[in-house]
Design an enzyme around this catalytic site. Structure first.
Site, PDB file in Angstrom:
ATOM      1  N   ASP A   1      10.195   3.054  48.972  1.00  0.00           N
ATOM      2  CA  ASP A   1       9.212   4.114  49.226  1.00  0.00           C
ATOM      3  C   ASP A   1       9.460   4.631  50.647  1.00  0.00           C
ATOM      4  O   ASP A   1      10.472   4.275  51.280  1.00  0.00           O
ATOM      5  CB  ASP A   1       7.769   3.625  48.981  1.00  0.00           C
ATOM      6  CG  ASP A   1       7.253   2.689  50.075  1.00  0.00           C
ATOM      7  OD1 ASP A   1       8.057   2.283  50.949  1.00  0.00           O
ATOM      8  OD2 ASP A   1       6.053   2.368  50.058  1.00  0.00           O
TER       9      ASP A   1
ATOM     10  N   CYS B   1       9.913  -1.550  50.779  1.00  0.00           N
ATOM     11  CA  CYS B   1       8.742  -0.728  51.143  1.00  0.00           C
ATOM     12  C   CYS B   1       8.371  -1.093  52.571  1.00  0.00           C
ATOM     13  O   CYS B   1       9.223  -1.595  53.315  1.00  0.00           O
ATOM     14  CB  CYS B   1       7.596  -0.914  50.136  1.00  0.00           C
ATOM     15  SG  CYS B   1       6.910  -2.573  50.015  1.00  0.00           S
TER      16      CYS B   1
ATOM     17  N   THR C   1       6.234  -3.419  53.718  1.00  0.00           N
ATOM     18  CA  THR C   1       6.204  -4.879  53.880  1.00  0.00           C
ATOM     19  C   THR C   1       7.133  -5.617  52.922  1.00  0.00           C
ATOM     20  O   THR C   1       7.420  -6.792  53.138  1.00  0.00           O
ATOM     21  CB  THR C   1       4.779  -5.409  53.589  1.00  0.00           C
ATOM     22  OG1 THR C   1       4.433  -5.003  52.251  1.00  0.00           O
ATOM     23  CG2 THR C   1       3.769  -4.866  54.582  1.00  0.00           C
TER      24      THR C   1
ATOM     25  N   HIS D   1      17.717 -21.265  43.334  1.00  0.00           N
ATOM     26  CA  HIS D   1      16.693 -22.024  42.610  1.00  0.00           C
ATOM     27  C   HIS D   1      15.838 -21.198  41.656  1.00  0.00           C
ATOM     28  O   HIS D   1      15.431 -21.696  40.616  1.00  0.00           O
ATOM     29  CB  HIS D   1      15.768 -22.739  43.604  1.00  0.00           C
ATOM     30  CG  HIS D   1      16.433 -23.882  44.315  1.00  0.00           C
ATOM     31  ND1 HIS D   1      15.765 -24.733  45.166  1.00  0.00           N
ATOM     32  CD2 HIS D   1      17.729 -24.322  44.303  1.00  0.00           C
ATOM     33  CE1 HIS D   1      16.607 -25.646  45.647  1.00  0.00           C
ATOM     34  NE2 HIS D   1      17.809 -25.401  45.150  1.00  0.00           N
TER      35      HIS D   1
ATOM     36  N   HIS E   1      16.976 -26.522  37.722  1.00  0.00           N
ATOM     37  CA  HIS E   1      16.216 -25.290  37.953  1.00  0.00           C
ATOM     38  C   HIS E   1      16.108 -24.430  36.691  1.00  0.00           C
ATOM     39  O   HIS E   1      15.243 -23.573  36.601  1.00  0.00           O
ATOM     40  CB  HIS E   1      16.839 -24.493  39.095  1.00  0.00           C
ATOM     41  CG  HIS E   1      16.901 -25.279  40.362  1.00  0.00           C
ATOM     42  ND1 HIS E   1      15.767 -25.661  41.043  1.00  0.00           N
ATOM     43  CD2 HIS E   1      17.946 -25.804  41.035  1.00  0.00           C
ATOM     44  CE1 HIS E   1      16.114 -26.375  42.095  1.00  0.00           C
ATOM     45  NE2 HIS E   1      17.430 -26.477  42.117  1.00  0.00           N
TER      46      HIS E   1
HETATM   47  C1  RB5 Z   1       2.955   2.399  52.452  1.00  0.00           C
HETATM   48  O1  RB5 Z   1       2.187   2.821  53.530  1.00  0.00           O
HETATM   49  C2  RB5 Z   1       2.895   0.887  52.326  1.00  0.00           C
HETATM   50  O2  RB5 Z   1       1.646   0.512  51.860  1.00  0.00           O
HETATM   51  C3  RB5 Z   1       3.995   0.392  51.436  1.00  0.00           C
HETATM   52  O3  RB5 Z   1       5.220   0.781  51.945  1.00  0.00           O
HETATM   53  C4  RB5 Z   1       4.103  -1.099  51.252  1.00  0.00           C
HETATM   54  O4  RB5 Z   1       4.117  -1.773  52.464  1.00  0.00           O
HETATM   55  C5  RB5 Z   1       3.189  -1.702  50.286  1.00  0.00           C
HETATM   56  O5  RB5 Z   1       3.185  -2.920  50.051  1.00  0.00           O
END
Ligand code: RB5
Length: 145
Positions: free
Chosen positions: A7, A64, A66, A97, A132
């Site tokens: 994203d 994304c 995070t 694993h 595993h």
């Molecule tokens: C977008 O702002 C953010 O929420 C997305 O990139 C991500 O971190 C979601 O988990």
């Protein structure tokens, strides 16, 4: 062949990963996003997840902000074992694993240098099988309960 997606939070890092894959001679398909404009990560995660689950790609990489939203969304697709990793040890062992078929990380969490090492650790490790095998099967059986 790798299915890759991001994203807006992972857009810049996705570009660095694609460049890295090219240098390594690894083929990929880019599922977007194709600009830094805000998009909804579940849409990209579902597309990559479905393509990997269908066997069209050996592995997937999702980025994304995070890495967490992407991994949560991808794990909703039947057949997907997505792992969000911010270190090389986890990236390696989620292949050894857990036989993770999608790697996720966050463009706002890891820098490009570490991200590329995470990618290498993930891609260069193979599922160990053995003890595993049963655990991964148990994991996947949860989908049918
Ligand atoms: C977008 O702002 C953010 O929420 C997305 O990139 C991500 O971190 C979601 O988990």
């Amino acid at each position: 062949m790798i299915a890759i997606g991001a994203d807006h939070g992972g857009y810049e890092l996705k570009k660095a990963v694609m460049e890295h894959l090219e240098k390594r001679g690894i083929e990929y398909k880019d599922f977007g996003t194709y600009s830094g404009e805000a998009v909804d990560y579940p849409v990209i995660a579902e597309a990559v997840g479905k393509a990997v689950a269908a066997g069209e790609f050996e592995r997937g990489i999702l980025v994304c902000g995070t890495g967490i939203g992407m991994s949560m969304a991808a794990n909703k697709v039947k057949g997907i074992r997505a792992a969000c990793c911010s270190d090389t040890f986890s990236a390696k062992f989620t292949r050894l694993h857990n036989d993770a078929n999608i790697l996720c990380f966050g463009g706002r969490v890891v820098g490009a240098g570490l991200a590329l090492e995470i990618v290498d650790a993930y891609l260069d490790a193979e599922f160990e099988g053995g003890r595993h095998e049963k655990r991964v099967k148990m994991l996947m059986d949860i989908e049918n309960k």
